[in-house]
Each structure stands twice: as C-alpha cells, then as structure tokens.
Design an enzyme around this catalytic site. Structure first.
Site, PDB file in Angstrom:
ATOM      1  N   CYS B  84       0.806  -1.232   0.000  1.00  0.00           N
ATOM      2  CA  CYS B  84       0.000   0.000   0.000  1.00  0.00           C
ATOM      3  C   CYS B  84       0.834   1.274   0.000  1.00  0.00           C
ATOM      4  CB  CYS B  84      -0.918   0.018   1.211  1.00  0.00           C
ATOM      5  SG  CYS B  84      -1.674  -1.556   1.562  1.00  0.00           S
ATOM      6  N   SER B 120     -13.990 -11.777  -6.428  1.00  0.00           N
ATOM      7  CA  SER B 120     -14.502 -11.080  -5.239  1.00  0.00           C
ATOM      8  C   SER B 120     -14.924 -12.104  -4.182  1.00  0.00           C
ATOM      9  CB  SER B 120     -15.653 -10.170  -5.622  1.00  0.00           C
ATOM     10  OG  SER B 120     -16.699 -10.939  -6.150  1.00  0.00           O
ATOM     11  N   GLY B 121     -15.155 -11.627  -2.976  1.00  0.00           N
ATOM     12  CA  GLY B 121     -15.637 -12.499  -1.905  1.00  0.00           C
ATOM     13  C   GLY B 121     -14.537 -13.170  -1.104  1.00  0.00           C
ATOM     14  N   ARG B 193     -22.578  -6.507   6.156  1.00  0.00           N
ATOM     15  CA  ARG B 193     -22.021  -7.856   6.319  1.00  0.00           C
ATOM     16  C   ARG B 193     -20.760  -7.874   7.201  1.00  0.00           C
ATOM     17  NH1 ARG B 193     -20.003 -11.019   0.906  1.00  0.00           N
ATOM     18  NH2 ARG B 193     -19.356 -12.950   1.917  1.00  0.00           N
ATOM     19  N   CYS B 204     -14.607  -1.276   6.074  1.00  0.00           N
ATOM     20  CA  CYS B 204     -13.422  -1.709   5.338  1.00  0.00           C
ATOM     21  C   CYS B 204     -13.376  -0.975   4.003  1.00  0.00           C
ATOM     22  CB  CYS B 204     -13.480  -3.212   5.057  1.00  0.00           C
ATOM     23  SG  CYS B 204     -13.693  -4.231   6.531  1.00  0.00           S
ATOM     24  N   CYS B 205     -12.165  -0.677   3.546  1.00  0.00           N
ATOM     25  CA  CYS B 205     -12.031  -0.001   2.264  1.00  0.00           C
ATOM     26  C   CYS B 205     -12.453  -0.951   1.142  1.00  0.00           C
ATOM     27  CB  CYS B 205     -10.589   0.443   2.050  1.00  0.00           C
ATOM     28  SG  CYS B 205      -9.390  -0.893   2.103  1.00  0.00           S
TER      29      CYS B 205
END
Ligand SMILES: [Zn+2]
Lengths: 142, 389
Positions: B84, B120-121, B193, B204-205
């Site tokens: 990051c 995703s997920g 969620r 969360c980002c």
C-alpha cells in the site's frame, strides 16, 4: 550399447505437517512449539530467525516453549484467504517467554475474549496442493 | 530524508476511483498526463525521471504507463513496490532526485487495477512464505484484532468505530473521485455484512481501481513553469517496520509513531499545526488509533477527538477531507500518490463541494504498507506539504 533405463521421477508429496522447525508432536506426551535461543546473545525467538538479528550468530539451542499463554486479541473471520473455509478464528497469544504467537484458534465464533488463558493444540490449518489437510499449531480455551 | 534543496509540487492528477474496465496503465497514464498538463510542462524532454508504484499488476508497469507520454528512451523509469505504500514511495523517490540535484523535474505515479483480475468475496492472498499468512492471516484480521483489543481496553463499541465511516463518507459526498461517498446511518454501517469481527463491510475499504500522480521540481523550475500556487514539500519520510515477535501494544502502531515523529522533526511542523490529513484509513479502527499515534490528541483521547468533531470540517485537523480510503476504496499501489494529489488540490482551494474552509495551509499524508509477520506494517511513507504563495 547399454540400454538406458528411464527412471521415472516420483513426484514429491506436498507437505501435510507444517514445518518441523516450528512444532514437535512427540509420540508420547504433549506437542510443543520450538523456541530458538541464540547461543551468543541469548535472544529467544519464535519462529527461528537465522542469523540472529541482534548479533548475527548462527548457532541456536532449541527450547520448548510454554504450552499456555494469554490471548491478547482475536478476530472471527468471515471473509478469509482464498481457499480457506469460513468462518475461522485467529488470535495473538502471548507466552510467558515474552513471545507473541499468531495462530488459528480452535473453538466457536463469538466465544473468545481478550486476556483469557489458552493452550497449545494441533489441527488442520489449510489444505495442501494435493487436497490433504496440513497440520500445524493452534490454540484453544483451557 | 534531509532535503538538500527546496522541492515543490507543480501539478497533480487523479482518476475517478472505482471498478474500471481500463487497466492500470491507462489509469496511470490519465493521472500522469493530468499532472503533467497542470504543471504547464510543454514537452516530454523536461521530465528527468519517473517512479511508478504498483503492487499486483505485473512487471515493467512504469514503462507501460509512460510509453505514450514519450519519456521511454529519454528518462529512467523505476518501478516501486511496497504494497500500500508504493505510490507515496514513488513520489518520495521523485522528491529525492530533485532534492539532491539529480534532476530538475521528476514524477511519482501510483496506479493499480485490482478488479479486472481478482475474484470477489475473498481477502487478498498473502505471501505463503509468511508464517502468519500460512496460518490464515489476512489484513482484515490484523486490523480486526487491533479493534478487538482497543474495544477491550477502552470500552469503545462497534457504533463508535462506525462513526469514522460516517464522517469520512460524509466528507466524500460531493467528491466526484470517491465512489462510496454519501450519508450513512450508524445502523447502515454496523448492519452491513460482517467481514472480520468487529469490522463490518462498511468499515473496510473497497476493492477498486485508480491512479494518482505528482510532478515535483526545483525552485528554479517552478518559476520557469509559471506555477501560480506552488506547494512546498516540507518533509518526506520512508521507514521500514521494526521486526520482532514479542508482545507489543497494537492499540498503538510503532512504525506510524516513529515515522510521524521523524516527519515533525524534519519539517519543523508539529501535529497541532496540521490543517488536513489523509491517512491510512483502510479500516475504521486505524484512523482512531492514528489520531493518537500521530499526536493529534493525547494517548487514550482518540474517541473524544472524533466525538468532539475535531477531525471533521471546522475541527482542529480535518482527517480524510477527500473521504479517505473508506470512501475512495484502496487500489494498493495507487492510494499513496492519490492522497497527495488530493492534498495539493485542497491547499490550492480546488475542491469544489468538499473544500476545507478556511483554505488549509498545511497538509500531511500517511500510508503504511504490507502485513509482514513480526511487524505492524512492513513500510510507512509520510509527507508534509505547505502552500507557498
Ligand atoms: Zn544473538
């Protein structure tokens, strides 16, 4: 001309026990984590750091670490790494030797608390490339 | 880093953040060319070096971005990776070139496309040579454990954490670059969620794509370019995270404390003089802890600082005026450069609809990088900028 025998190279199995440097599971008695004490400056580490980051010595004594510690913090994970079944629980366990261990916790979500006593156990932490469970250290409530 | 001579920011660029069909190179090129044009640069020959931050998109990312811009063949292009922190680190290296007289003008770019490549997920897959990663460690979990401990020690609640999201997304409501801006109720945030207890989805980002770019130059060059609002680089610090497997206080953050102390020393500007701050608010808990780590308030007063409105418009230090990572999402290699681009636009009074008033004069940015086991973060990059007109 001698016939050349074709030696079929056997595929090495992927690991099912995560690293003998970390964990000992004796035939008799309880499993323990292996600390590494620098022979030159006395620094104790887990996992093994080589060379010793303080004095650059490469000689160590293996020291069994305490099996019980304090659960400093934890989280119930509902979205985890690709390939890991969720939910699973992770935590930081502080041992009396002033060593912090990151580990999966064995137990149910919504049941752990900060500063409770936990003890070492073993269990499957993930699957290897052959789809077999990999055994490593975990912690559970005492 | 000691700056041997004055370094200025001439221009910046940023793309809209969000899910893009454009790959990282196109996003990077858009941000870079915006920065070039806003710097009044009239040809590729003026760019002395370029650094490009990226984490996941492969090799020779910088050259791929810059091929259309015409500096391939005329300037060194160096690719930078530290998770990051990469984008801000790229800008740091551009500053270093100018500060030490290697170039008169250099560029730092951060660009990343996650969504074209990623399922995703699931959380990001950490490196399997990291002992915590092998045992299921993910960044969400690492921050969640900080939150769990913070709540245990201070009695803070999930509702308290949710106030961070609510504030930042309110800041971003009128920011066209931020896809998640808007009015959220505390219930919206805590009922979303569960990702990693106690962090819910809206704490969360988001996983998005984007790019940011910064052009830096010498004092002589900034005059030559005719920049009306030169922004002065007052400090630029990169550190690596202290490594040890011993108990430490995770409601603090050793690397952020160290890096901010170095930045205050280098810039001669203290935490109470910072008007605006973009920090590594990838998760709600981080922002709350960093108020204290950076000395915006005393240790233990983070929640009070938030509740008293000291970190929003009109407060002592507007934290995440652009909406932060919680409103932009966090394309890993891009965020650090995009934070700096947003700070420069605030200092110049160019943020229509989300401009901090009175127009700020001192802007700080902070971005950590990487979840290496044995460290809180593998890297940290911070910058202090002031208006100089
Ligand atoms: Zn030693």
């Amino acid at each position: 001309m001698a016939e050349k025998k074709k030696i079929k190279k056997e595929k090495e199995p992927d690991i099912t026990f995560f690293h003998p440097d970390l964990l000992e599971i004796p035939k008799e008695g309880l499993p323990y984590l292996k600390g590494y004490k620098c022979k030159k400056c006395g620094q104790l580490d887990f996992p093994k750091l080589s060379p010793c980051p303080t004095c650059w010595s490469e000689d160590f004594d293996v020291v069994p670490l305490s099996r019980k510690g304090n659960l400093y913090s934890f989280s119930d994970l509902y979205i985890g790494q690709p390939g890991l079944e969720t939910p699973y629980i992770c935590g930081y366990v502080d041992l009396p030797e002033e060593i912090r261990i990151f580990a999966m916790l064995k137990g149910d979500v919504n049941t752990f608390k900060c500063d409770e006593e936990v003890e070492l156990t073993t269990g499957p932490i993930r699957k290897n490339a052959d789809g077999l469970p990999i055994t490593s250290y975990m912690f559970q409530k005492v | 880093m000691k700056l041997e001579r004055d370094v200025y920011i001439a221009g910046v660029g940023e793309t809209v953040f969000g899910k893009h069909k454009m790959d990282y190179d196109e996003l990077g090129r858009i941000a870079a060319f915006q920065a070039i044009k806003s710097s009044n640069i009239d040809g590729p020959g003026m760019i002395g070096s370029a650094y490009v931050g990226n984490a996941h998109n492969g090799i020779v990312t910088g050259q791929t971005i810059f091929k259309d811009i015409g500096i391939c063949g005329t300037a060194p292009i160096i690719n930078v990776e530290s998770a990051c922190s990469a984008g801000a680190m790229a800008v740091h290296l551009a500053i270093k070139d100018v500060a030490y007289g290697l170039t008169e003008l250099s560029m730092g770019v951060g660009a990343e496309n996650h969504t074209l490549r990623r399922k995703s997920g699931t959380a990001f897959m950490p490196a399997m040579n990291d002992i915590e990663a092998v045992h299921g460690g993910v960044m969400t979990g690492k921050y969640a454990m900080r939150a769990t401990r913070y709540m245990h020690e201070t009695g803070a609640t999930i509702e308290d954490l949710a106030m961070i999201t609510q504030k930042s997304r309110r800041h971003a409501k009128n920011n066209p670059h931020a896809p998640y801006g808007g009015d959220y109720s505390i219930e919206d945030i805590i009922d979303s969620r569960m990702i990693a207890y106690p962090l819910t989805l809206h704490q969360c980002c988001g996983v998005v794509d984007g790019a940011g770019a910064v052009v830096v130059c010498s004092g002589e060059m900034i005059k030559k370019l005719g920049i009306e609002k030169p922004v002065k680089v007052r400090g630029s610090v990169v550190t690596s995270g202290p490594y040890h497997n011993r108990p430490r206080d995770i409601t603090g953050d050793d690397i952020t404390e160290m890096t901010s102390a170095m930045l205050y020393e280098e810039s001669g500007i203290g935490p109470k003089d910072v008007d605006i701050l973009e920090l590594h608010d990838a998760f709600t808990i981080a922002e709350l802890l960093y108020y204290e780590c950076m000395g915006l308030c005393e240790k233990g007063d983070g929640l009070k600082f938030l509740r008293d409105g000291l970190s929003t418009y009109g407060g002592q230090c507007v934290v995440s005026p652009r909406g932060g990572m919680l409103s932009y999402g966090h394309p890993i290699g891009a965020s650090g450069a995009a934070q700096m681009a947003a700070n420069v636009k605030q200092l110049r009074g160019e943020c229509n609809g989300y401009q901090v008033e009175p127009v700020p004069k001192v802007a700080m940015s902070h971005v950590t990088g990487g979840g290496l086991s044995g460290t809180e973060h593998a890297a940290c990059t911070m910058h202090m900028l002031t208006s100089d007109w």
